[in-house]
Design an enzyme around this catalytic site. Structure first.
Site, short mmCIF file in Angstrom:
data_model
loop_
_atom_site.label_atom_id
_atom_site.label_comp_id
_atom_site.label_asym_id
_atom_site.label_seq_id
_atom_site.Cartn_x
_atom_site.Cartn_y
_atom_site.Cartn_z
N PHE A 50 0.84 -1.19 0.00
CA PHE A 50 0.00 0.00 0.00
C PHE A 50 0.88 1.25 0.00
CE2 PHE A 50 -2.27 3.41 2.20
CZ PHE A 50 -3.44 3.47 1.45
N ASP A 88 9.23 2.73 1.36
CA ASP A 88 8.09 3.42 1.97
C ASP A 88 8.08 3.11 3.47
OD1 ASP A 88 5.63 4.17 3.00
OD2 ASP A 88 4.52 3.61 1.19
N LYS A 99 2.96 9.46 8.85
CA LYS A 99 2.36 8.93 10.08
C LYS A 99 3.07 9.33 11.38
CE LYS A 99 -0.56 5.36 8.21
NZ LYS A 99 -0.30 4.81 6.88
C1 LIG Z 1 -0.60 5.18 5.49
C2 LIG Z 1 0.35 4.80 4.43
C3 LIG Z 1 0.46 5.54 3.25
C4 LIG Z 1 -0.44 6.71 2.93
O1 LIG Z 1 -0.33 7.72 3.85
P1 LIG Z 1 -1.51 8.82 3.96
O2 LIG Z 1 -1.01 9.78 4.98
O3 LIG Z 1 -2.74 8.09 4.35
O4 LIG Z 1 -1.64 9.45 2.62
C5 LIG Z 1 1.40 5.14 2.33
N1 LIG Z 1 2.20 4.09 2.56
C6 LIG Z 1 2.13 3.36 3.69
C7 LIG Z 1 3.07 2.22 3.88
C8 LIG Z 1 1.19 3.68 4.65
O5 LIG Z 1 1.09 2.94 5.75
#
Ligand SMILES: *Cc1c(COP(=O)(O)O)cnc(C)c1O
Length: 407
Positions: free
Chosen positions: A136, A220, A249
């Site tokens: 994701f 990521d 986050k």
């Molecule tokens: C939450 C998340 C995103 C997206 O972040 P948002 O602040 O919701 O746009 C992208 N990559 C990972 C691994 C995530 O956990």
């Protein structure tokens, strides 16, 4: 009868998400309270966001102080908190002098910047971008194109072109890689997929394979960063140096902020006019993130994530429940794998018992408490989570006296 707030949600909010679980009004430390005054132990922390828990004095003071000093000026100007946070992130990520930081306001924006970085690197000669199935990376059109979940992409096709999805194996990466690949995107632990780790040695192999073909390795760290896995960033467990990482986050502790951090030659790809964001890197957000990271560092919370994570894992592994198949993850990002697709029921039962956890998917309960938790919270969690499992187990037995056979 739905409570009135649920009617308000249904009437006033866009229906892009499901019904809300509760109306939460305030928080303190690892606890939140709903509008009826019911207290919950929060072991989700806003999906790995509230690193310091709720209403931490350092967080509160940083917002108040910076709001009263300078909150926003546009990126025509630099500000001291922005420069301080950039230097701090470079140090914690270990970029050395050649690193650079781009600030946005969310994880998706950090990954959008990374996607553009990949395109700048690839140019016309390297149109291919590789990402992992089931990973994701966000919900904007660019990051959705990077997100290997066909059911999420389908309603919004056509996607931004060029992205191909691989199985998370070293062999699949070897087979897919060539000199037309601009970048490989990886999530070191696939959080949304159910806290799924990459195979042992994957990141090291990915580093070698991308370096050999001249592709960027982009990690990521949006869910795994800010100390959550027991290192500042999960790639550091693998002892590699990526070309870029994305964070969001946990670095803001509840204030919306995201960043792309580049290493070495990847730091020279953007040039004036190629990217920007009005709010990105404003003094308010950067001052708060700086204070949050400072508190994680001075409070020893990265090491605490490792030790408390190990203890939490032990607690989970010693649960006497036929529902639990195993535990995945690292530090304070854990997934409890269930033998039956009842994660939603476990989460609902936990909420009844006064515990917030999350169903990452039907068979995985995700646990991501604040980094500030101690033994008291872990003990309370153990009790509440066991009770929730028990509730669901009894319901399953009532429905079907031999649940094993229907697995
Ligand atoms: C939450 C998340 C995103 C997206 O972040 P948002 O602040 O919701 O746009 C992208 N990559 C990972 C691994 C995530 O956990």
């Amino acid at each position: 009868m739905a409570p009135t707030w649920a009617e308000d949600v249904d009437r006033d909010l866009v229906r892009s998400a499901g019904a809300r679980l509760a109306l939460l009004e305030r928080g303190e430390g690892a606890y939140v309270w709903d509008a009826d005054g019911k207290r919950y132990l929060d072991f989700l922390a806003g999906i790995a966001v509230n690193s310091l828990g709720h209403a931490h004095p350092v967080f509160v003071e940083a917002i108040a102080r910076q709001a009263a000093t300078l909150s926003h000026v546009s990126n025509y100007f630099a500000t001291p908190p922005q420069l301080a946070l950039a230097a701090q992130l470079k140090r914690l990520a270990g970029t050395g002098d050649t690193g650079r930081v781009y600030f946005g306001n969310s994880g998706a924006e950090a990954n959008e910047a990374a996607f553009k970085l990949a395109r700048l690197h690839g140019g016309a000669d390297r149109p291919r971008i590789l990402a992992l199935k089931d990973a994701f990376h966000g919900r904007t059109m660019g990051t959705l194109a990077l997100t290997g979940k066909p059911h999420m992409q389908q309603p919004f096709e056509p996607m931004v072109p060029g992205v191909e999805f691989l199985d998370s194996t070293i062999e699949a990466l070897e087979a897919a890689m060539d000199e037309r690949v601009a970048a490989l995107f990886v999530e070191p632990i696939k959080g949304e997929a159910g806290v799924v780790e990459l195979p042992a040695g994957y990141l090291q192999a990915a580093r070698e394979i991308t370096a050999r073909s001249g592709a960027l390795l982009i990690v990521d760290e949006i869910q795994t960063g800010a100390g959550r896995t027991g290192a500042w960033f999960a790639f550091q467990h693998a002892g590699i140096e990526p070309d870029a990482i994305t964070v969001a986050k946990g670095i803001g502790g509840g204030f919306p902020i995201g960043a792309l951090i580049t290493f070495g030659r990847a730091s020279e790809l953007f040039y004036p006019g190629t990217h920007g964001s009005t709010f990105g890197g404003n003094p308010l957000g950067t001052a708060v993130a700086s204070a949050v990271l400072g508190e994680i560092e001075s409070g020893g919370l990265v090491e605490a994530a490792a030790t408390h994570g190990a203890r939490l894992r032990q607690v989970l592994e010693s649960l006497d429940s036929s529902l639990v198949e195993g535990v995945r993850g690292r530090g304070l990002l854990l997934g409890v794998a269930l033998r039956h697709p009842v994660a939603g029921a476990v989460v609902a039962a936990a909420q009844e018992h006064g515990l917030i956890v999350n169903a990452a998917n039907e068979r995985t309960v995700r646990i991501a408490p604040p980094l500030t938790i101690g033994d008291v919270e872990i003990d309370e969690f153990a009790e509440l989570f066991a009770a929730a499992l028990n509730t669901v187990e009894s319901a399953l037995l009532l429905e079907n006296p031999t649940p094993e056979e229907s697995a």
